[in-house]
Write an enzyme that holds these catalytic residues in place. Sequence first.
Site, PDB file in Angstrom:
ATOM      1  N   TYR A 142       0.822  -1.215   0.000  1.00 38.91           N
ATOM      2  CA  TYR A 142       0.000   0.000   0.000  1.00 38.91           C
ATOM      3  C   TYR A 142       0.853   1.260   0.000  1.00 38.91           C
ATOM      4  O   TYR A 142       0.485   2.268  -0.584  1.00 38.91           O
ATOM      5  CB  TYR A 142      -0.894   0.030   1.248  1.00 38.91           C
ATOM      6  CG  TYR A 142      -2.251  -0.597   1.074  1.00 38.91           C
ATOM      7  CD1 TYR A 142      -2.382  -1.930   0.726  1.00 38.91           C
ATOM      8  CD2 TYR A 142      -3.405   0.153   1.274  1.00 38.91           C
ATOM      9  CE1 TYR A 142      -3.632  -2.505   0.587  1.00 38.91           C
ATOM     10  CE2 TYR A 142      -4.661  -0.416   1.132  1.00 38.91           C
ATOM     11  CZ  TYR A 142      -4.772  -1.746   0.794  1.00 38.91           C
ATOM     12  OH  TYR A 142      -6.004  -2.299   0.655  1.00 38.91           O
ATOM     13  N   LYS A 189       2.697 -15.410   2.730  1.00 40.20           N
ATOM     14  CA  LYS A 189       2.975 -16.153   1.489  1.00 40.20           C
ATOM     15  C   LYS A 189       4.468 -16.421   1.483  1.00 40.20           C
ATOM     16  O   LYS A 189       5.220 -15.997   0.595  1.00 40.20           O
ATOM     17  CB  LYS A 189       2.505 -15.308   0.293  1.00 40.20           C
ATOM     18  CG  LYS A 189       2.518 -16.026  -1.036  1.00 40.20           C
ATOM     19  CD  LYS A 189       1.401 -17.042  -1.191  1.00 40.20           C
ATOM     20  CE  LYS A 189       1.561 -17.803  -2.487  1.00 40.20           C
ATOM     21  NZ  LYS A 189       0.673 -18.974  -2.580  1.00 40.20           N
ATOM     22  N   ASP A 221      -3.401 -18.172   0.498  1.00 38.42           N
ATOM     23  CA  ASP A 221      -4.375 -18.851  -0.370  1.00 38.42           C
ATOM     24  C   ASP A 221      -5.117 -19.929   0.416  1.00 38.42           C
ATOM     25  O   ASP A 221      -6.338 -20.075   0.320  1.00 38.42           O
ATOM     26  CB  ASP A 221      -3.711 -19.404  -1.645  1.00 38.42           C
ATOM     27  CG  ASP A 221      -2.413 -20.172  -1.368  1.00 38.42           C
ATOM     28  OD1 ASP A 221      -1.933 -20.155  -0.215  1.00 38.42           O
ATOM     29  OD2 ASP A 221      -1.885 -20.795  -2.310  1.00 38.42           O
ATOM     30  N   ASP A 245      -6.468  -6.802   4.077  1.00 39.77           N
ATOM     31  CA  ASP A 245      -7.579  -6.128   3.402  1.00 39.77           C
ATOM     32  C   ASP A 245      -8.498  -7.180   2.782  1.00 39.77           C
ATOM     33  O   ASP A 245      -9.720  -7.135   2.953  1.00 39.77           O
ATOM     34  CB  ASP A 245      -7.024  -5.194   2.313  1.00 39.77           C
ATOM     35  CG  ASP A 245      -8.129  -4.476   1.575  1.00 39.77           C
ATOM     36  OD1 ASP A 245      -9.049  -3.982   2.236  1.00 39.77           O
ATOM     37  OD2 ASP A 245      -8.081  -4.421   0.324  1.00 39.77           O
ATOM     38  N   ASP A 249     -12.423  -8.701   4.381  1.00 38.66           N
ATOM     39  CA  ASP A 249     -13.702  -8.616   3.660  1.00 38.66           C
ATOM     40  C   ASP A 249     -14.316 -10.002   3.530  1.00 38.66           C
ATOM     41  O   ASP A 249     -15.515 -10.190   3.694  1.00 38.66           O
ATOM     42  CB  ASP A 249     -13.507  -8.026   2.253  1.00 38.66           C
ATOM     43  CG  ASP A 249     -13.824  -6.542   2.195  1.00 38.66           C
ATOM     44  OD1 ASP A 249     -13.625  -5.866   3.222  1.00 38.66           O
ATOM     45  OD2 ASP A 249     -14.273  -6.064   1.132  1.00 38.66           O
TER      46      ASP A 249
HETATM   47  C1  IPM Z   1     -10.433  -0.794   3.985  1.00 37.36           C
HETATM   48  C2  IPM Z   1     -10.658  -0.186   2.624  1.00 37.36           C
HETATM   49  C3  IPM Z   1      -9.472   0.696   2.274  1.00 37.36           C
HETATM   50  C4  IPM Z   1      -8.251  -0.214   2.196  1.00 37.36           C
HETATM   51  C5  IPM Z   1      -9.638   1.522   1.011  1.00 37.36           C
HETATM   52  C6  IPM Z   1     -10.859   2.411   1.094  1.00 37.36           C
HETATM   53  C7  IPM Z   1      -8.410   2.329   0.692  1.00 37.36           C
HETATM   54  O1  IPM Z   1     -10.890  -1.157   1.666  1.00 37.36           O
HETATM   55  O2  IPM Z   1     -10.371  -0.041   4.972  1.00 37.36           O
HETATM   56  O3  IPM Z   1     -10.320  -2.007   4.084  1.00 37.36           O
HETATM   57  O4  IPM Z   1      -7.992  -0.837   1.155  1.00 37.36           O
HETATM   58  O5  IPM Z   1      -7.559  -0.300   3.197  1.00 37.36           O
HETATM   59 MN    MN Z   2     -10.891  -3.183   2.433  1.00 36.03          MN
END
Ligand code: IPM
Ligand code: MN
Length: 370
Positions: A142, A189, A221, A245, A249
């Site tokens: 990042y 990884k 993975d 990240d 999710d």
């Molecule tokens: C998160 C979001 C952010 C990230 C974006 C909005 C930059 O997806 O907080 O997980 O990738 O960290």
């Molecule tokens: Mn995110």
Amino acid sequence: MVKKIALLEGDGIGPEVTAQAVKILHALAEKFGHQFHFEKALIGAAAIDATSSALPQETVDVCKNADAVFFGAVGDPKYDNDPNAKVRPEQGILGIRKSLQLFANIRPVTTYETLHHLSPLKSKQLEGVDIVILRELTGGIYFGKKQTSADGQSASDECSYNRMEIERIAKLAFAYAQQRKKKLTLVDKANVLDTSRLWRKVVQEMAAIYSDVAVDYMFVDNAAMQLIINPAQFDVILTENMFGDIISDEASVLSGSLGMLPSASIGDSAALFEPIHGSYPQAAGKNIANPTGSILSAAMMLDYFELFKEATLIREAVEWALKNNYVTKDIDSTNYYSTTQIGDIICDFISGKITNARDNREALQNPAVI
Ligand code: IPM
Ligand code: MN
């Protein structure tokens, strides 16, 4: 207790969901004799529109002067499909993480029995699922060097980590594990990446010191697969920025709705609290978004202030609301309440206006209200 809180509502549903959490924090302040002073500042697309920067210096200053930052969401579809855009709403949140050195992102994944049916997983697999993901937040790909060649035909993003960056978040992850089921999984990884091999080396060394914590190591993975086939095996997951990240999710769907989950981003001298969902532009202004992620982020902020009783009361109120079907449209698409109604109901529970009288609230149940 008197606390100054920077309020960054951001874009999309950000202002609506944070407004519920703020209302609830005021209700708690009244009940327990605290003062929470909020100072609003611009971030994301809203800040670009007003100042042409996603993170104006004034916003950074407001955050640095506050005891904590309470954040909504950033993102606007008008930037998503434009790879040439020079300013992007996301620069707002990335910039604030970096300038406050919020190196640890803590994402608890809680499952609620009443929401099991909404998860793509079978109810049986969700039993006993209670995970905390610790994602490194200020390093890795990042924030590495980014380059696009002059002819625009090649590009690169560098991923780098140093020992200090790994140690400081690993320390926190071990501490979390010690207070929980004493299990830590490092997701990396290491069969391919040098950075991952460094993570493994550092965590292995630390594992010898934290001998009461059982540590295992999993390639990302495989971890992505294990989260679906056997999520109950995890307790604390520690991982780098990008992997965190993605898998956070993924893990969020276990709970049944992305709208439910809070997060905390912690540094040595600052902290930011935000729901893990994004700006959800399709729902903006419709009063249908689920404010629970933001409300539970307020509970995490109260924990950070060491106001544990107050934080627990928020969590009790959220559970009570779920049990009694006071839910938003993402959870029940026929009998649902608006964003503001959920905020009001939780406020009333906190102020003691509701004891357990589900019936008193029947009148509020009106899908047409939205
Ligand atoms: C998160 C979001 C952010 C990230 C974006 C909005 C930059 O997806 O907080 O997980 O990738 O960290
Ligand atoms: Mn995110």
